[in-house]
Design a protein around this motif. Structure first.
Motif, PDB file in Angstrom:
ATOM      1  N   ASP A  16       1.223  -0.917  -7.285  1.00 17.55           N
ATOM      2  CA  ASP A  16       1.864  -2.023  -7.914  1.00 17.55           C
ATOM      3  C   ASP A  16       1.768  -2.661  -6.830  1.00 17.55           C
ATOM      4  OD1 ASP A  16       3.816  -4.034  -8.872  1.00 17.55           O
ATOM      5  OD2 ASP A  16       5.810  -3.162  -9.527  1.00 17.55           O
ATOM      6  N   ARG A  17       3.129  -3.368  -5.888  1.00 16.05           N
ATOM      7  CA  ARG A  17       3.063  -3.852  -5.179  1.00 16.05           C
ATOM      8  C   ARG A  17       3.290  -3.533  -3.504  1.00 16.05           C
ATOM      9  NH1 ARG A  17       6.788  -8.744  -5.660  1.00 16.05           N
ATOM     10  NH2 ARG A  17       6.748  -8.741  -7.641  1.00 16.05           N
ATOM     11  N   ALA A  18       3.177  -2.586  -3.389  1.00 13.63           N
ATOM     12  CA  ALA A  18       2.163  -1.753  -2.244  1.00 13.63           C
ATOM     13  C   ALA A  18       0.759  -1.672  -2.389  1.00 13.63           C
ATOM     14  CB  ALA A  18       2.569  -0.575  -2.288  1.00 13.63           C
ATOM     15  N   LEU A  19      -0.576  -2.197  -1.243  1.00 11.68           N
ATOM     16  CA  LEU A  19      -1.672  -1.825  -1.583  1.00 11.68           C
ATOM     17  C   LEU A  19      -2.215  -1.087  -0.250  1.00 11.68           C
ATOM     18  CD1 LEU A  19      -4.274  -2.372  -2.653  1.00 11.68           C
ATOM     19  CD2 LEU A  19      -4.110  -5.191  -1.079  1.00 11.68           C
ATOM     20  N   PHE A  20      -2.721  -0.035  -0.462  1.00 13.46           N
ATOM     21  CA  PHE A  20      -2.767   0.974   0.564  1.00 13.46           C
ATOM     22  C   PHE A  20      -4.354   0.342   0.413  1.00 13.46           C
ATOM     23  CE2 PHE A  20       0.645   2.854   0.110  1.00 13.46           C
ATOM     24  CZ  PHE A  20       1.713   3.375   0.788  1.00 13.46           C
ATOM     25  N   TYR A  21      -4.767   0.208   2.060  1.00 16.38           N
ATOM     26  CA  TYR A  21      -7.198  -0.027   1.669  1.00 16.38           C
ATOM     27  C   TYR A  21      -7.086   0.112   3.366  1.00 16.38           C
ATOM     28  CZ  TYR A  21      -4.965  -3.727   5.474  1.00 16.38           C
ATOM     29  OH  TYR A  21      -3.919  -4.820   6.689  1.00 16.38           O
ATOM     30  N   VAL A  22      -8.763   0.087   2.843  1.00 14.96           N
ATOM     31  CA  VAL A  22      -9.234   0.515   3.695  1.00 14.96           C
ATOM     32  C   VAL A  22     -10.459  -0.724   4.828  1.00 14.96           C
ATOM     33  CG1 VAL A  22      -9.525   3.149   3.921  1.00 14.96           C
ATOM     34  CG2 VAL A  22     -11.369   1.856   2.889  1.00 14.96           C
ATOM     35  N   THR A  23     -10.902  -1.322   5.929  1.00 12.89           N
ATOM     36  CA  THR A  23     -11.626  -2.168   6.340  1.00 12.89           C
ATOM     37  C   THR A  23     -12.629  -1.955   7.052  1.00 12.89           C
ATOM     38  OG1 THR A  23     -11.510  -3.786   6.501  1.00 12.89           O
ATOM     39  CG2 THR A  23     -10.028  -3.147   7.789  1.00 12.89           C
ATOM     40  N   ALA A  24     -13.827  -2.712   6.575  1.00 12.91           N
ATOM     41  CA  ALA A  24     -15.243  -2.405   7.676  1.00 12.91           C
ATOM     42  C   ALA A  24     -16.373  -3.554   7.194  1.00 12.91           C
ATOM     43  CB  ALA A  24     -16.184  -0.954   7.379  1.00 12.91           C
ATOM     44  N   GLY A  25     -16.614  -3.775   8.652  1.00 11.24           N
ATOM     45  CA  GLY A  25     -17.341  -5.040   8.871  1.00 11.24           C
ATOM     46  C   GLY A  25     -17.774  -5.514  10.685  1.00 11.24           C
ATOM     47  N   GLY A  26     -18.308  -7.111  10.229  1.00 14.24           N
ATOM     48  CA  GLY A  26     -18.371  -6.665  11.842  1.00 14.24           C
ATOM     49  C   GLY A  26     -17.422  -7.888  12.424  1.00 14.24           C
ATOM     50  N   ALA A  27     -17.509  -7.533  14.353  1.00 13.80           N
ATOM     51  CA  ALA A  27     -17.348  -7.959  14.719  1.00 13.80           C
ATOM     52  C   ALA A  27     -17.757  -9.491  15.680  1.00 13.80           C
ATOM     53  CB  ALA A  27     -16.244  -7.382  15.330  1.00 13.80           C
ATOM     54  N   PHE A  28     -16.917  -9.935  16.540  1.00  8.44           N
ATOM     55  CA  PHE A  28     -17.751 -10.967  16.862  1.00  8.44           C
ATOM     56  C   PHE A  28     -16.537 -11.343  18.015  1.00  8.44           C
ATOM     57  CE2 PHE A  28     -17.997 -11.495  13.138  1.00  8.44           C
ATOM     58  CZ  PHE A  28     -19.618 -11.345  13.001  1.00  8.44           C
TER      59      PHE A  28
END
Length: 235
Positions: A136-148
């Motif tokens: 519902d209102r709580a979102l658990f996430y993982v993330t990955a990508g580029g860094a600069f």
């Protein structure tokens, strides 16, 4: 016989008059529609602000030897992203750019000399994908990508600056607090690869490998406030 017939007719008439009220009192025959509150919809465009702290290591290597410095400091910046949602799964893209005050001067190692290995960066940005699961209102996430980032290096001479690109990965929790507003906390680990520092700045041709960890708090504003039904009315 007439009296019997009259009595039977009166009973039938009484039952017929009573049957609607009995039917209304019977539990479970005609239940009222049951509705369930709609769930929060994470889909759409959002933007926000974030602030946090970063810390890491800069490993120095040259013909003079090796050295290590440990830059750390605060960050402040902005975020923009876009989500799509299928059921409870949320996926999208997110980018951010932060002003950075991470810095350190260390005398550890032969590569640093008496002046120490000075390293700092003035900005840090990422462009990442996000995959999450919403309760519902709580979102658990993982993330990955580029860094600069930029890496500014010095070991007793002038300062050499190199813009670097690498990768970042992490995880976080975001919670919808009020209307289109949400608050989040996340952690990122970034490896920005190696930057070169020449003789004039570092006393010898030197390679500096920069890695950092960042923890941030943030607030986001969603431009899409559409809500979706979690379940249809039951009949």
């Amino acid at each position: 016989m007439n009296r019997f017939t009259l009595n039977v007719g009166a009973c039938v008439l009484a039952l017929a008059m009573a049957s609607p009220s009995l039917a209304a009192d019977m539990p479970g025959r005609f239940p009222a529609p049951l509705s369930i509150a709609p769930a929060f919809n994470w889909a759409g465009l959002y933007a926000g602000l974030n602030a946090g702290y970063g810390w890491g290591t800069a490993d120095w290597s040259s013909s003079l030897g090796t050295g290590t410095s440990s830059p750390g400091g605060s960050l402040l910046g902005g975020t923009v992203g876009f989500n799509m949602q299928t059921g409870a799964f949320v996926y999208g893209v997110e980018g951010d750019i932060d002003a950075s005050w991470m810095r350190d001067t260390s005398s550890t190692g032969a590569a640093c000399g008496a002046a120490g290995c000075g390293v700092q960066n003035s900005w840090l940005g990422t462009a990442r994908g996000r995959v999450g699961y919403a309760f519902d209102r709580a979102l658990f996430y993982v993330t990955a990508g580029g860094a600069f980032t930029d890496v500014q290096m010095s070991a007793g001479g002038t300062t050499a600056t190199a813009n670097r690109a690498g990768w970042a990965a992490g995880l976080g929790l975001e919670y919808a607090v009020l209307g289109p507003w949400s608050a989040k906390v996340d952690y990122l680990y970034a490896d920005l690869g190696s930057a070169g520092c020449g003789v004039s700045a570092c006393g010898a041709d030197t390679t500096v490998n920069f890695k950092t960890s960042v923890i941030r708090l943030g607030v986001n504003y969603r431009f899409c406030r559409e809500r979706r039904s979690r379940a249809r009315a039951l009949r």
